[in-house]
Design a protein around this motif. Structure first.
Motif, PDB file in Angstrom:
ATOM      1  N   CYS A  97       0.857  -1.190   0.000  1.00 41.42           N
ATOM      2  CA  CYS A  97       0.000   0.000   0.000  1.00 41.42           C
ATOM      3  C   CYS A  97       0.892   1.238   0.000  1.00 41.42           C
ATOM      4  O   CYS A  97       1.143   1.839   1.062  1.00 41.42           O
ATOM      5  CB  CYS A  97      -0.906  -0.007   1.224  1.00 41.42           C
ATOM      6  N   GLY A  98       1.420   1.588  -1.156  1.00 42.08           N
ATOM      7  CA  GLY A  98       2.350   2.706  -1.241  1.00 42.08           C
ATOM      8  C   GLY A  98       3.647   2.361  -0.540  1.00 42.08           C
ATOM      9  O   GLY A  98       4.369   1.459  -0.968  1.00 42.08           O
ATOM     10  N   ASP A  99       3.936   3.065   0.575  1.00 43.02           N
ATOM     11  CA  ASP A  99       5.168   2.790   1.315  1.00 43.02           C
ATOM     12  C   ASP A  99       4.908   1.941   2.556  1.00 43.02           C
ATOM     13  O   ASP A  99       5.729   1.881   3.465  1.00 43.02           O
ATOM     14  CB  ASP A  99       5.829   4.112   1.737  1.00 43.02           C
ATOM     15  N   PHE A 106       0.870   1.998  13.400  1.00 41.80           N
ATOM     16  CA  PHE A 106       1.369   0.662  13.073  1.00 41.80           C
ATOM     17  C   PHE A 106       2.683   0.820  12.310  1.00 41.80           C
ATOM     18  O   PHE A 106       2.888   1.813  11.602  1.00 41.80           O
ATOM     19  CB  PHE A 106       0.374  -0.114  12.194  1.00 41.80           C
ATOM     20  N   TYR A 107       3.543  -0.171  12.445  1.00 39.68           N
ATOM     21  CA  TYR A 107       4.762  -0.166  11.637  1.00 39.68           C
ATOM     22  C   TYR A 107       4.409  -0.361  10.167  1.00 39.68           C
ATOM     23  O   TYR A 107       3.407  -0.992   9.826  1.00 39.68           O
ATOM     24  CB  TYR A 107       5.703  -1.283  12.093  1.00 39.68           C
ATOM     25  N   ARG A 108       5.239   0.161   9.287  1.00 43.72           N
ATOM     26  CA  ARG A 108       5.015  -0.001   7.850  1.00 43.72           C
ATOM     27  C   ARG A 108       5.510  -1.347   7.340  1.00 43.72           C
ATOM     28  O   ARG A 108       5.105  -1.794   6.270  1.00 43.72           O
ATOM     29  CB  ARG A 108       5.715   1.124   7.077  1.00 43.72           C
ATOM     30  N   THR A 109       6.403  -2.012   8.095  1.00 43.18           N
ATOM     31  CA  THR A 109       6.969  -3.285   7.638  1.00 43.18           C
ATOM     32  C   THR A 109       6.669  -4.423   8.606  1.00 43.18           C
ATOM     33  O   THR A 109       7.208  -5.509   8.450  1.00 43.18           O
ATOM     34  CB  THR A 109       8.502  -3.173   7.478  1.00 43.18           C
ATOM     35  N   ILE A 169      14.933   7.084  19.840  1.00 43.50           N
ATOM     36  CA  ILE A 169      15.013   6.144  18.719  1.00 43.50           C
ATOM     37  C   ILE A 169      15.902   4.983  19.148  1.00 43.50           C
ATOM     38  O   ILE A 169      17.107   5.147  19.341  1.00 43.50           O
ATOM     39  CB  ILE A 169      15.575   6.809  17.456  1.00 43.50           C
ATOM     40  N   ALA A 170      15.295   3.809  19.305  1.00 37.24           N
ATOM     41  CA  ALA A 170      16.061   2.631  19.709  1.00 37.24           C
ATOM     42  C   ALA A 170      16.750   1.986  18.511  1.00 37.24           C
ATOM     43  O   ALA A 170      17.869   1.473  18.621  1.00 37.24           O
ATOM     44  CB  ALA A 170      15.149   1.623  20.397  1.00 37.24           C
ATOM     45  N   ALA A 171      16.069   1.996  17.357  1.00 37.97           N
ATOM     46  CA  ALA A 171      16.626   1.402  16.132  1.00 37.97           C
ATOM     47  C   ALA A 171      16.029   2.131  14.928  1.00 37.97           C
ATOM     48  O   ALA A 171      14.807   2.200  14.802  1.00 37.97           O
ATOM     49  CB  ALA A 171      16.326  -0.086  16.066  1.00 37.97           C
ATOM     50  N   PRO A 172      16.849   2.653  14.030  1.00 40.14           N
ATOM     51  CA  PRO A 172      16.344   3.350  12.844  1.00 40.14           C
ATOM     52  C   PRO A 172      16.189   2.428  11.635  1.00 40.14           C
ATOM     53  O   PRO A 172      15.860   2.888  10.546  1.00 40.14           O
ATOM     54  CB  PRO A 172      17.434   4.393  12.586  1.00 40.14           C
ATOM     55  N   ASP A 173      16.416   1.136  11.837  1.00 37.10           N
ATOM     56  CA  ASP A 173      16.484   0.207  10.694  1.00 37.10           C
ATOM     57  C   ASP A 173      15.687  -1.065  10.954  1.00 37.10           C
ATOM     58  O   ASP A 173      16.148  -2.175  10.699  1.00 37.10           O
ATOM     59  CB  ASP A 173      17.943  -0.151  10.398  1.00 37.10           C
ATOM     60  N   PHE A 174      14.463  -0.905  11.467  1.00 34.71           N
ATOM     61  CA  PHE A 174      13.623  -2.057  11.788  1.00 34.71           C
ATOM     62  C   PHE A 174      12.861  -2.516  10.552  1.00 34.71           C
ATOM     63  O   PHE A 174      12.058  -1.778   9.986  1.00 34.71           O
ATOM     64  CB  PHE A 174      12.653  -1.689  12.914  1.00 34.71           C
ATOM     65  N   ASN A 175      13.104  -3.746  10.114  1.00 35.02           N
ATOM     66  CA  ASN A 175      12.345  -4.402   9.055  1.00 35.02           C
ATOM     67  C   ASN A 175      11.626  -5.598   9.684  1.00 35.02           C
ATOM     68  O   ASN A 175      12.263  -6.554  10.116  1.00 35.02           O
ATOM     69  CB  ASN A 175      13.255  -4.876   7.929  1.00 35.02           C
ATOM     70  N   GLY A 176      10.305  -5.527   9.744  1.00 38.99           N
ATOM     71  CA  GLY A 176       9.541  -6.493  10.516  1.00 38.99           C
ATOM     72  C   GLY A 176       9.086  -7.718   9.762  1.00 38.99           C
ATOM     73  O   GLY A 176       9.589  -8.052   8.691  1.00 38.99           O
ATOM     74  N   PRO A 190      13.096   1.286   6.028  1.00 40.61           N
ATOM     75  CA  PRO A 190      12.816   0.616   7.298  1.00 40.61           C
ATOM     76  C   PRO A 190      12.096   1.544   8.270  1.00 40.61           C
ATOM     77  O   PRO A 190      12.064   2.765   8.087  1.00 40.61           O
ATOM     78  CB  PRO A 190      14.202   0.233   7.811  1.00 40.61           C
ATOM     79  N   ASP A 191      11.523   0.943   9.300  1.00 37.71           N
ATOM     80  CA  ASP A 191      10.830   1.700  10.346  1.00 37.71           C
ATOM     81  C   ASP A 191      11.806   2.171  11.410  1.00 37.71           C
ATOM     82  O   ASP A 191      12.878   1.569  11.605  1.00 37.71           O
ATOM     83  CB  ASP A 191       9.776   0.811  11.020  1.00 37.71           C
ATOM     84  N   ASN A 192      11.402   3.213  12.116  1.00 33.81           N
ATOM     85  CA  ASN A 192      12.057   3.584  13.362  1.00 33.81           C
ATOM     86  C   ASN A 192      11.382   2.847  14.507  1.00 33.81           C
ATOM     87  O   ASN A 192      10.151   2.782  14.561  1.00 33.81           O
ATOM     88  CB  ASN A 192      11.941   5.094  13.626  1.00 33.81           C
ATOM     89  N   MET A 193      12.171   2.284  15.405  1.00 34.64           N
ATOM     90  CA  MET A 193      11.623   1.700  16.628  1.00 34.64           C
ATOM     91  C   MET A 193      11.963   2.627  17.780  1.00 34.64           C
ATOM     92  O   MET A 193      13.119   3.038  17.933  1.00 34.64           O
ATOM     93  CB  MET A 193      12.188   0.301  16.883  1.00 34.64           C
ATOM     94  N   GLU A 194      10.950   2.936  18.589  1.00 32.63           N
ATOM     95  CA  GLU A 194      11.122   3.920  19.653  1.00 32.63           C
ATOM     96  C   GLU A 194      10.908   3.307  21.034  1.00 32.63           C
ATOM     97  O   GLU A 194      10.034   2.447  21.207  1.00 32.63           O
ATOM     98  CB  GLU A 194      10.122   5.069  19.469  1.00 32.63           C
TER      99      GLU A 194
END
Length: 365
Positions: free
Chosen positions: A96-98, A179-182, A216-223, A236-240
Motif C-alpha cells: 500500500c504505497g510505502d 502501526f509499523y510499515r513493515t 530512537i532505539a533502532a532506525p532500521d527495523f524491518n519487521g 525501514p521503520d524507526n523503533m522507539e
C-alpha cells in the motif's frame, strides 16, 4: 529458430543450472534467514521408508528451495517483478504505497465463538473483574490504504464485543504512524494510545505523552511483513522507546524459575527480530514492579506480543503488571490471579491472533 541457436540455448540453460548446483554444493548451508526471520531446511537424512512414503523427496525439495544460492535476492526480485505486472498482494501481504498491510482471512467462526466463551468462563471463575481487549489490525484501521478491490475480513462485529475500545482510539488517530510499515505490530505510539484506553476504561488517569521521553532505539527495523512479502525495497521503520526502565523491577520465568530481567533487551536491536527488544520477546510469565508506586494496584495481562510494547507504559501507572502468555503458561490463570492479589485482568489480543489462537481454552482451568 535455427538448430544451432536451439542447441546454444539448451547448452546455456544446462550450464546455468549446473553452475547453480555446483554453487549450492560449495556454499555452506545456512541455519537461518535473517531476511525472512525463520529457520531454513537442512539436508535430510536418507532412509528407504522416507523415500517410499514421499517424505524424503519433500524434504529434499524444501532443502534445495531454502538453501538456493542468493535466495534472498531472488525472492526480492520475484516480488519486484510481480509488482511491475500490477500485482498488489504478496504472500498474504498488501503493498500500500510505502506501507505493508497483512491480509486478514475470514476465520473459523466456531473457533472465534469458542475463544469468546473461554473469556466468559474465566470471568465466571473469579470475582476479579475481567476485561476483553481486542486490538484491530492495520487492515481494519487503515482500510483506506488498501489497494482497490483488496479483500480483508471485516472485524467490526468482533470488535464490538471488546470491553476496551482500542478500535475507537486507533481509528481516531489513524492519520498517525500507529502501526509499523513493515511489521504487523502497533508502534510505540500506537501502544501509548492503547495504554490510554486501558487506563480510561478502568477509570484511571493516564499519563500524558509529555511525561515520557521518546528515544530512537533502532532506525532500521524491518519487521515480519518485510520478511513474509519479499518486498525488500521500502524504507525501514524507526523503533522507539518511550519509558525509562529506572526504578522498575522486572522478573521473567523463561525456564520455569524466576530470573532478574529488564524492560528492554537491547541485544535484539542488533538482530533481525528487533521487536523482541521489548521485554526480551516471548515468555510464559513476566512481572514488572514499580518501586515508586505503593498503592497503584496490580494488573494481569493475558496477552499476545502486542502487550510487549504496551507493558512499559502500564508499569508507570500500576504497582505491579503481570504478563501471562497462554502459549507457554499452562497453569490456571484464575488461580494465579487470586494467589497474587490481582485487582483487574485484561485478556489483551490482536484480532488476528484472537481468531486463530487455540490456547485460550486454558483460561477455563
Amino acid at each position: 529458430m535455427t538448430k544451432a541457436y536451439s542447441r546454444f540455448l539448451t547448452a546455456f540453460f544446462c550450464l546455468f543450472l549446473g553452475g547453480l548446483l555446483v554453487w549450492h554444493i560449495l556454499l555452506p548451508d545456512r541455519e537461518k534467514s535473517e531476511t525472512e526471520n525463520r529457520t531454513l531446511a537442512q539436508a535430510p537424512e536418507f532412509s528407504w521408508t522416507a523415500l517410499v512414503d514421499g517424505s524424503y523427496t519433500k524434504k529434499v525439495e524444501d532443502y534445495f528451495a531454502d538453501q538456493f544460492p542468493l535466495r534472498d535476492s531472488w525472492t526480492g526480485l520475484k516480488a519486484r517483478t510481480e509488482q511491475l505486472i500490477g500485482k498488489s498482494e504478496f504472500n498474504g501481504v498488501y503493498l500500500c504505497g510505502d506501507t505493508l498491510i497483512s491480509k486478514v482471512e475470514r476465520p473459523d467462526q466456531t473457533l472465534v465463538d469458542k475463544n469468546l466463551s473461554y473469556v466468559d468462563r474465566l470471568s465466571g471463575k473469579t470475582d476479579i473483574p475481567v476485561y476483553l481487549g481486542l486490538i484491530p489490525s492495520a487492515a481494519e484501521v487503515w482500510k483506506n490504504k488498501l489497494p482497490a478491490g483488496a479483500e480483508s475480513w471485516d472485524q467490526t462485529e468482533l470488535l464490538a464485543q471488546s470491553d476496551l475500545d482500542f478500535s475507537g482510539v486507533l481509528t481516531t488517530h489513524a492519520a498517525e504512524p500507529i502501526f509499523y510499515r513493515t511489521d504487523h505490530h502497533w508502534t510505540t505510539l500506537g501502544a501509548y494510545y492503547g495504554y490510554q484506553t486501558i487506563m480510561e476504561d478502568l477509570g484511571r488517569e493516564p499519563l500524558k505523552e509529555t511525561d515520557f521521553t521518546l528515544k530512537i532505539a533502532a532506525p532500521d527495523f524491518n519487521g515480519t511483513l518485510y520478511s513474509q512479502s519479499g518486498i525488500h525495497w521500502l524504507e525501514p521503520d524507526n523503533m522507539e522507546f518511550w519509558v525509562e526502565d529506572a526504578g522498575l523491577d522486572v522478573t521473567s520465568w523463561r525456564n520455569g524459575t524466576p530470573e532478574p530481567d529488564s524492560l528492554y533487551d537491547r541485544s535484539y536491536l542488533e538482530k533481525k527480530d528487533k521487536y523482541s527488544a521489548f521485554l526480551g520477546g516471548n515468555q510464559p510469565l513476566c512481572v514488572i514492579k514499580n518501586e515508586h508506586i505503593a498503592d497503584g494496584g496490580k494488573l494481569l495481562l493475558i496477552r499476545d506480543s502486542y502487550a510487549d510494547s504496551l507493558a512499559p507504559f502500564l508499569a508507570r501507572s500500576f504497582s505491579e503488571v503481570h504478563l501471562l502468555d497462554p502459549r507457554y503458561y499452562r497453569a490456571s490463570a484464575a488461580q494465579y490471579a487470586e494467589e497474587n492479589g490481582i485487582d483487574a485482568i485484561c485478556v489483551l489480543y490482536s484480532v488476528q491472533n484472537f481468531i486463530s489462537d487455540r490456547n485460550l481454552v486454558l483460561l477455563t482451568q
